[in-house]
Design a protein around this motif. Structure first.
Motif, PDB file in Angstrom:
ATOM      1  N   ILE A  69      -1.572  -4.569  -1.570  1.00  0.00           N
ATOM      2  CA  ILE A  69      -0.374  -4.742  -2.398  1.00  0.00           C
ATOM      3  C   ILE A  69       0.418  -3.444  -2.458  1.00  0.00           C
ATOM      4  CG2 ILE A  69       0.434  -5.150  -4.766  1.00  0.00           C
ATOM      5  CD1 ILE A  69      -1.880  -7.254  -4.967  1.00  0.00           C
ATOM      6  N   ARG A  70      -0.239  -2.323  -2.629  1.00  0.00           N
ATOM      7  CA  ARG A  70       0.475  -1.034  -2.650  1.00  0.00           C
ATOM      8  C   ARG A  70       1.178  -0.786  -1.311  1.00  0.00           C
ATOM      9  NH1 ARG A  70      -0.245   1.352  -7.334  1.00  0.00           N
ATOM     10  NH2 ARG A  70      -2.134   0.986  -8.506  1.00  0.00           N
ATOM     11  N   GLU A  71       0.521  -1.134  -0.220  1.00  0.00           N
ATOM     12  CA  GLU A  71       1.128  -0.988   1.105  1.00  0.00           C
ATOM     13  C   GLU A  71       2.347  -1.904   1.243  1.00  0.00           C
ATOM     14  OE1 GLU A  71       2.053   0.193   4.898  1.00  0.00           O
ATOM     15  OE2 GLU A  71       0.731   1.176   3.447  1.00  0.00           O
ATOM     16  N   LEU A  72       2.279  -3.106   0.681  1.00  0.00           N
ATOM     17  CA  LEU A  72       3.415  -4.025   0.711  1.00  0.00           C
ATOM     18  C   LEU A  72       4.629  -3.402   0.016  1.00  0.00           C
ATOM     19  CD1 LEU A  72       4.696  -6.830   1.244  1.00  0.00           C
ATOM     20  CD2 LEU A  72       3.668  -7.560  -0.942  1.00  0.00           C
ATOM     21  N   TYR A  73       4.417  -2.789  -1.136  1.00  0.00           N
ATOM     22  CA  TYR A  73       5.522  -2.137  -1.851  1.00  0.00           C
ATOM     23  C   TYR A  73       6.153  -1.053  -0.975  1.00  0.00           C
ATOM     24  CZ  TYR A  73       4.920  -4.329  -6.438  1.00  0.00           C
ATOM     25  OH  TYR A  73       4.898  -5.231  -7.484  1.00  0.00           O
ATOM     26  N   ALA A  74       5.340  -0.242  -0.322  1.00  0.00           N
ATOM     27  CA  ALA A  74       5.863   0.822   0.541  1.00  0.00           C
ATOM     28  C   ALA A  74       6.580   0.242   1.760  1.00  0.00           C
ATOM     29  CB  ALA A  74       4.729   1.748   0.980  1.00  0.00           C
ATOM     30  N   ARG A  75       5.982  -0.770   2.397  1.00  0.00           N
ATOM     31  CA  ARG A  75       6.577  -1.387   3.589  1.00  0.00           C
ATOM     32  C   ARG A  75       7.938  -2.002   3.255  1.00  0.00           C
ATOM     33  NH1 ARG A  75       2.563  -4.584   4.914  1.00  0.00           N
ATOM     34  NH2 ARG A  75       3.476  -6.561   4.299  1.00  0.00           N
ATOM     35  N   TYR A  76       8.048  -2.618   2.100  1.00  0.00           N
ATOM     36  CA  TYR A  76       9.320  -3.182   1.648  1.00  0.00           C
ATOM     37  C   TYR A  76      10.409  -2.104   1.662  1.00  0.00           C
ATOM     38  CZ  TYR A  76      12.728  -4.953  -1.745  1.00  0.00           C
ATOM     39  OH  TYR A  76      13.873  -5.345  -2.382  1.00  0.00           O
ATOM     40  N   ALA A  77      10.136  -0.959   1.059  1.00  0.00           N
ATOM     41  CA  ALA A  77      11.135   0.108   0.967  1.00  0.00           C
ATOM     42  C   ALA A  77      11.456   0.693   2.342  1.00  0.00           C
ATOM     43  CB  ALA A  77      10.641   1.210   0.031  1.00  0.00           C
ATOM     44  N   TYR A  78      10.439   1.001   3.132  1.00  0.00           N
ATOM     45  CA  TYR A  78      10.676   1.581   4.454  1.00  0.00           C
ATOM     46  C   TYR A  78      11.504   0.664   5.342  1.00  0.00           C
ATOM     47  CZ  TYR A  78       7.477   5.530   3.945  1.00  0.00           C
ATOM     48  OH  TYR A  78       6.877   6.693   3.555  1.00  0.00           O
TER      49      TYR A  78
ATOM     50  N   ARG B  33      14.336  -1.676 -12.278  1.00  0.00           N
ATOM     51  CA  ARG B  33      12.946  -2.064 -12.041  1.00  0.00           C
ATOM     52  C   ARG B  33      12.920  -3.366 -11.250  1.00  0.00           C
ATOM     53  NH1 ARG B  33      14.035  -4.066 -17.109  1.00  0.00           N
ATOM     54  NH2 ARG B  33      13.124  -6.096 -17.583  1.00  0.00           N
ATOM     55  N   TYR B  34      11.791  -3.624 -10.647  1.00  0.00           N
ATOM     56  CA  TYR B  34      11.522  -4.894  -9.978  1.00  0.00           C
ATOM     57  C   TYR B  34      10.518  -5.669 -10.823  1.00  0.00           C
ATOM     58  CZ  TYR B  34      13.465  -3.277  -5.475  1.00  0.00           C
ATOM     59  OH  TYR B  34      14.282  -2.835  -4.457  1.00  0.00           O
ATOM     60  N   GLU B  35      10.703  -6.979 -10.898  1.00  0.00           N
ATOM     61  CA  GLU B  35       9.722  -7.880 -11.497  1.00  0.00           C
ATOM     62  C   GLU B  35       9.240  -8.783 -10.366  1.00  0.00           C
ATOM     63  OE1 GLU B  35      11.768  -9.896 -14.640  1.00  0.00           O
ATOM     64  OE2 GLU B  35      11.913  -8.079 -15.859  1.00  0.00           O
ATOM     65  N   ASP B  36       7.935  -8.781 -10.101  1.00  0.00           N
ATOM     66  CA  ASP B  36       7.404  -9.405  -8.899  1.00  0.00           C
ATOM     67  C   ASP B  36       6.336 -10.448  -9.165  1.00  0.00           C
ATOM     68  OD1 ASP B  36       8.903  -7.560  -7.243  1.00  0.00           O
ATOM     69  OD2 ASP B  36       7.388  -6.049  -7.729  1.00  0.00           O
ATOM     70  N   LYS B  37       6.358 -11.481  -8.307  1.00  0.00           N
ATOM     71  CA  LYS B  37       5.248 -12.415  -8.174  1.00  0.00           C
ATOM     72  C   LYS B  37       4.786 -12.285  -6.731  1.00  0.00           C
ATOM     73  CE  LYS B  37       6.856 -15.753 -11.578  1.00  0.00           C
ATOM     74  NZ  LYS B  37       7.357 -17.118 -11.800  1.00  0.00           N
ATOM     75  N   LEU B  38       3.482 -12.165  -6.549  1.00  0.00           N
ATOM     76  CA  LEU B  38       2.922 -12.002  -5.217  1.00  0.00           C
ATOM     77  C   LEU B  38       1.914 -13.103  -4.944  1.00  0.00           C
ATOM     78  CD1 LEU B  38       2.870  -8.923  -6.786  1.00  0.00           C
ATOM     79  CD2 LEU B  38       2.881  -8.335  -4.383  1.00  0.00           C
ATOM     80  N   ARG B  39       1.733 -13.391  -3.661  1.00  0.00           N
ATOM     81  CA  ARG B  39       0.774 -14.410  -3.269  1.00  0.00           C
ATOM     82  C   ARG B  39       0.089 -13.973  -1.979  1.00  0.00           C
ATOM     83  NH1 ARG B  39       3.948 -19.245  -3.078  1.00  0.00           N
ATOM     84  NH2 ARG B  39       4.165 -19.102  -0.837  1.00  0.00           N
ATOM     85  N   LYS B  40      -1.209 -14.222  -1.907  1.00  0.00           N
ATOM     86  CA  LYS B  40      -1.984 -13.916  -0.711  1.00  0.00           C
ATOM     87  C   LYS B  40      -1.947 -15.134   0.201  1.00  0.00           C
ATOM     88  CE  LYS B  40      -6.326 -11.666   0.481  1.00  0.00           C
ATOM     89  NZ  LYS B  40      -7.629 -11.232  -0.082  1.00  0.00           N
ATOM     90  N   VAL B  41      -1.404 -14.957   1.399  1.00  0.00           N
ATOM     91  CA  VAL B  41      -1.253 -16.036   2.368  1.00  0.00           C
ATOM     92  C   VAL B  41      -1.984 -15.633   3.646  1.00  0.00           C
ATOM     93  CG1 VAL B  41       0.392 -17.404   3.709  1.00  0.00           C
ATOM     94  CG2 VAL B  41       1.018 -16.623   1.409  1.00  0.00           C
ATOM     95  N   ASN B  42      -2.970 -16.430   4.052  1.00  0.00           N
ATOM     96  CA  ASN B  42      -3.750 -16.124   5.253  1.00  0.00           C
ATOM     97  C   ASN B  42      -4.266 -14.684   5.251  1.00  0.00           C
ATOM     98  OD1 ASN B  42      -3.320 -18.736   6.293  1.00  0.00           O
ATOM     99  ND2 ASN B  42      -1.352 -18.101   7.146  1.00  0.00           N
ATOM    100  N   GLY B  43      -4.750 -14.249   4.090  1.00  0.00           N
ATOM    101  CA  GLY B  43      -5.340 -12.921   3.968  1.00  0.00           C
ATOM    102  C   GLY B  43      -4.350 -11.786   3.792  1.00  0.00           C
ATOM    103  N   GLU B  44      -3.056 -12.087   3.687  1.00  0.00           N
ATOM    104  CA  GLU B  44      -2.037 -11.042   3.567  1.00  0.00           C
ATOM    105  C   GLU B  44      -1.238 -11.221   2.282  1.00  0.00           C
ATOM    106  OE1 GLU B  44       1.752  -9.186   6.044  1.00  0.00           O
ATOM    107  OE2 GLU B  44       0.938 -11.111   6.652  1.00  0.00           O
ATOM    108  N   TRP B  45      -1.106 -10.131   1.522  1.00  0.00           N
ATOM    109  CA  TRP B  45      -0.312 -10.167   0.295  1.00  0.00           C
ATOM    110  C   TRP B  45       1.165 -10.068   0.633  1.00  0.00           C
ATOM    111  CZ3 TRP B  45      -1.793 -11.552  -4.359  1.00  0.00           C
ATOM    112  CH2 TRP B  45      -3.161 -11.554  -4.638  1.00  0.00           C
ATOM    113  N   LEU B  46       1.958 -10.956   0.008  1.00  0.00           N
ATOM    114  CA  LEU B  46       3.401 -11.011   0.228  1.00  0.00           C
ATOM    115  C   LEU B  46       4.104 -11.240  -1.104  1.00  0.00           C
ATOM    116  CD1 LEU B  46       3.277 -13.444   3.279  1.00  0.00           C
ATOM    117  CD2 LEU B  46       3.667 -10.968   3.382  1.00  0.00           C
ATOM    118  N   PHE B  47       5.391 -10.894  -1.133  1.00  0.00           N
ATOM    119  CA  PHE B  47       6.192 -11.188  -2.323  1.00  0.00           C
ATOM    120  C   PHE B  47       6.575 -12.666  -2.308  1.00  0.00           C
ATOM    121  CE2 PHE B  47       7.257  -6.611  -1.832  1.00  0.00           C
ATOM    122  CZ  PHE B  47       6.767  -6.177  -3.052  1.00  0.00           C
TER     123      PHE B  47
END
Length: 136
Positions: free
Chosen positions: A13-22, A111-125
């Motif tokens: 999940i932390r990596e997802l937040y960083a990947r989103y910004a990059y 700020r961001y308000e987020d809902k996340l879901r794990k799909v096929n082993g990967e966390w996504l927004f």
């Protein structure tokens, strides 16, 4: 508050937040869209609500045009989330910088308000809502 989710889930999940910004800052919009579930929603007080891969790509075109050739940086801090199985809710603070012609300006705070879901082993927004300070 107790830490929820596995350490692996939390790191993904932390990596997802960083990947989103990059990806959005570097104009890698196809990769940015891949940060969302197939039915993912991005909701902005400036650009409106966009859903699904085509809607998200439409947002990126509007967003790119709004930059006026500037380089931008999304800085997300104080990331916090609660994991419950394959679902999570969370958020973070947003500092948004606009860089053009050698001048750097802090363009927005919020700020961001987020809902996340794990799909096929990967966390996504599943959904990402932007709340800008001082913006109704």
């Amino acid at each position: 508050m107790a830490i929820t989710g596995t350490w692996e889930d939390r790191e993904q999940i932390r990596e997802l937040y960083a990947r989103y910004a990059y990806t959005v800052d570097l104009g890698r919009y196809q990769e940015w869209v891949q940060c969302f579930t197939e039915d993912g929603v991005f909701d902005s007080p400036i650009f409106g609500q966009h859903k699904g891969p085509q809607g998200l790509l439409k947002f990126t075109a509007l967003y790119k045009e709004s930059q006026g050739g500037a380089q931008v940086r999304h800085v997300m801090s104080n990331v916090s989330f609660v994991v419950n199985g394959d679902q999570a809710i969370g958020g973070c603070y947003l500092s948004y910088y606009h860089c053009k012609e050698g001048k750097v300006a802090l363009a927005a705070l919020g700020r961001y308000e987020d809902k996340l879901r794990k799909v096929n082993g990967e966390w996504l927004f599943e959904s990402r809502k932007v709340q800008l300070d001082g913006h109704a």
